[in-house]
Design an enzyme around this catalytic site. Structure first.
Site, PDB file in Angstrom:
ATOM      1  CE  LYS A 112     -36.922  -4.099  10.097  1.00 32.69           C
ATOM      2  NZ  LYS A 112     -35.622  -4.700   9.733  1.00 32.69           N
ATOM      3  CE  LYS A 151     -29.960  -6.789  14.484  1.00 36.27           C
ATOM      4  NZ  LYS A 151     -29.407  -7.167  13.175  1.00 36.27           N
ATOM      5  NE  ARG A 180     -35.473 -10.971   5.236  1.00 35.11           N
ATOM      6  CZ  ARG A 180     -34.258 -11.275   4.771  1.00 35.11           C
ATOM      7  NH1 ARG A 180     -34.094 -12.330   3.985  1.00 35.11           N
ATOM      8  NH2 ARG A 180     -33.209 -10.518   5.078  1.00 35.11           N
TER       9      ARG A 180
HETATM   10  N1  BES Z   1     -32.500  -4.364  10.979  1.00 31.39           N
HETATM   11  C1  BES Z   1     -31.559  -5.242  10.409  1.00 31.39           C
HETATM   12  C2  BES Z   1     -30.773  -4.624   9.260  1.00 31.39           C
HETATM   13  C3  BES Z   1     -29.917  -3.425   9.593  1.00 31.39           C
HETATM   14  C4  BES Z   1     -28.580  -3.586   9.919  1.00 31.39           C
HETATM   15  C5  BES Z   1     -30.420  -2.164   9.515  1.00 31.39           C
HETATM   16  C6  BES Z   1     -27.797  -2.501  10.204  1.00 31.39           C
HETATM   17  C7  BES Z   1     -29.635  -1.053   9.787  1.00 31.39           C
HETATM   18  C8  BES Z   1     -28.317  -1.226  10.138  1.00 31.39           C
HETATM   19  C9  BES Z   1     -32.272  -6.475   9.870  1.00 31.39           C
HETATM   20  O1  BES Z   1     -33.401  -6.876  10.571  1.00 31.39           O
HETATM   21  C10 BES Z   1     -31.299  -7.614   9.940  1.00 31.39           C
HETATM   22  O2  BES Z   1     -30.964  -7.994  11.025  1.00 31.39           O
HETATM   23  N2  BES Z   1     -30.893  -8.123   8.784  1.00 31.39           N
HETATM   24  C11 BES Z   1     -29.974  -9.205   8.714  1.00 31.39           C
HETATM   25  C12 BES Z   1     -30.518 -10.232   7.758  1.00 31.39           C
HETATM   26  C13 BES Z   1     -29.802 -11.544   7.795  1.00 31.39           C
HETATM   27  C14 BES Z   1     -30.051 -12.233   9.111  1.00 31.39           C
HETATM   28  C15 BES Z   1     -30.275 -12.395   6.650  1.00 31.39           C
HETATM   29  C16 BES Z   1     -28.652  -8.650   8.246  1.00 31.39           C
HETATM   30  O3  BES Z   1     -28.638  -7.724   7.434  1.00 31.39           O
HETATM   31  O4  BES Z   1     -27.625  -9.116   8.703  1.00 31.39           O
HETATM   32 ZN    ZN Z   2     -34.396  -5.433  11.593  1.00 34.22          ZN
HETATM   33 MN    MN Z   3     -32.938  -8.171  12.188  1.00 32.43          MN
END
Ligand code: BES
Ligand code: ZN
Ligand code: MN
Length: 500
Positions: free
Chosen positions: A264, A276, A350
């Protein structure tokens, strides 16, 4: 950038300058070669130890400046504790810990590769050296002001005093190649997103062709033609174009099916329209740690001329909010033909993996696919930063990864996949939606999503490295933020099971 120390192997002798590092056990026990190197200074150590209450416990050390009877500036004695059973990773950590005791200003360092129980063998001495090289890494490209004690000399050399320098040197050669891959991955993760955007990342992978890797870069037009609607949807809100890089190393038998590694590469993840919160958003420059690992791994495999056919594929995008950005509710068609309803634009990794994994399987018919992704915050909740989460459709691949993880210290913990979780991503409007709707089991529903893009016949493992890819904590072998996690793990996996 401060330069990496030059590492050499030599027979046991007493150095005449710089910093000397020696190991001792509990009760200030030295090995016989160390005793010879220290000569009369061993008594001095004993006297100083009393005053400092140093007893050789593991994790403690004693420093002597201008030790009498030696010509060195500084002697560092590191405790290794009771001679308990050694674990595979010990020498690496010992080397890292030793390098941590070296002042930044030191030009010459000599490390006596001996424990009270005996001299380190060639592999252990090479591990020690690798630990030193990994620990010495700093990412200071953007520092224009340095305090005196932060300055490192132009040339630094570390000499490992060993029983058999020739054998150790040979054992170190491949580790040096792997270290190069780890440091390359760290550099990529540490770079800010204004510097390292998809095109620039792709440009940097071109350097791998020097090592004999075939590098191919697909741009947005290529990907549109192929039908990568899932990946392209993520990048459509960014002024930076998306890229897909395919890196091929053909060190194995001609025509033999390759192993595939997919990363990724979200160069920055704002979350998109599902934006975010501001807190720690700067960490999302590291949301390409999976792609960095795959790139570093390919570099490592090529540099050590691994006897394997390997393909590294990285999906490079930037996830931004914009007038052109993807919306919640949008439906995209992936390369596989399956449609996806976007519920949350922050579940973007994903979507990238879905298209790249499908492409990898379809084009290369690999022996297995391992993907790496900083995919979910949920995996950090589950496992913290010690283990990466592993999901797999194949027990053998899973067991091999687990074993390679224990051996390298880059540990993985297997998590479940099950139809009940899969049901959670069914959509009212499309074939599936991109989140489970609930935060519960968030790392698992993400893995279930990816699984829908893998056929059951291809062994596949997904490593969620959100907790391990970058790290503000300090450890023995890494002081920088980007960890380069996974390069040593996957190099070991390939070496143990797939090289002939
Ligand atoms: N890149 C993030 C996940 C992440 C969070 C990696 C903190 C490293 C440190 C990923 O793209 C993300 O935002 N995931 C979300 C998914 C949710 C929206 C279903 C998450 O984990 O909150
Ligand atoms: Zn991400
Ligand atoms: Mn994300």
């Amino acid at each position: 950038m401060s330069s990496a120390p030059k590492i050499a192997f030599n027979a046991f002798t007493t150095p005449s300058k710089g910093v000397l590092i020696a190991f001792c056990g509990e009760g200030l026990e030295f090995g016989s070669a160390t005793r010879k190197v220290l000569g009369k200074t061993a008594d001095l150590v004993r006297r100083a130890a009393k005053g400092e209450r140093f007893s050789g416990k593991s994790g403690t050390s004693l420093e002597l400046l201008l030790p009498e009877a030696l010509k060195v500036d500084r002697l560092v004695v590191i405790g290794t504790g009771k001679g308990s059973e050694s674990k595979p990773n010990d020498a690496l950590k010992l080397g890292g810990g030793a390098m941590g005791k070296v002042p930044k200003s030191a030009e010459d360092v000599t490390v006596v590769a001996e424990l009270p129980s005996g001299a380190l063998d060639a592999d252990q001495a090479a591990d020690l050296a690798q630990g030193i090289a990994l620990r010495a890494y700093v990412f200071d490209r953007y520092k224009t002001k340095r305090k005196d004690d932060e300055k490192t000399p132009e040339k630094r050399s570390v000499t490992i005093a060993v029983e058999g320098p020739g054998a150790a040197r040979k054992a170190y050669a491949r580790r040096e190649a792997v270290t190069g891959g780890v440091l390359m991955a760290r550099d990529l993760v540490n770079e800010p997103a204004n510097v390292l955007y998809p095109e620039e990342f792709a440009r940097r992978t071109r350097a791998l062709s020097k090592a004999g890797i075939d590098v191919e870069v697909l741009d947005e037009r290529d990907m549109k033609k192929l039908g990568m609607g899932a990946l392209l949807g993520v990048g459509q809100g960014s002024s930076r174009e998306s890229r897909l890089v395919v890196m091929r190393w053909n060190g194995g038998k001609k025509g033999e099916a390759p192993v595939c590694f997919v990363g990724k590469g979200v160069c920055f993840d704002t979350g998109g329209i599902s934006i975010k919160p501001a807190g720690s958003m700067e960490d999302m420059k590291g949301d390409m740690a999976g792609a960095a690992c795959v790139t570093g791994l390919m570099q490592a495999l090529a540099a050590r001329k691994a006897k394997v056919n390997a393909v590294g594929l990285i999906g490079l995008v930037e996830n931004m909010p914009d007038g052109k950005a993807q919306r919640p509710g949008d439906i995209v068609t992936s390369l596989s033909g399956q449609t996806i309803e976007i519920i949350n634009t922050d579940a973007e990794g994903r979507l990238v993996l879905a298209d790249v994994i499908w492409y990898a399987a379809d084009r290369f018919k690999p022996k297995f696919i391992v993907d790496l992704a900083t995919l979910t915050g949920a995996i950090i909740v589950a496992l913290g930063q010690e283990y990466a989460g592993m999901f797999a459709n194949n027990d053998e691949l899973s067991e091999r990864l687990t074993k390679a993880g224990e051996e390298t210290g880059e540990k993985v913990w297997r998590m479940p996949l099950a139809p009940e979780y899969d049901k959670m991503i069914d959509s009212k409007f499309a074939d599936m939606k991109n989140t489970g709707g609930s935060r519960w089991g968030g790392a698992i529903t993400a893995a279930q999503f990816i699984k829908r893009f893998v056929d059951d016949k291809t062994p596949w493992a997904h490593l969620d490295i959100a907790g391990t890819g970058f790290d503000s904590r300090q450890n023995d072998v890494n002081r920088s933020w980007g960890s380069g996690w996974g390069v040593r793990l996957l190099d070991r996996l390939v070496a143990e099971y797939y090289e002939r």
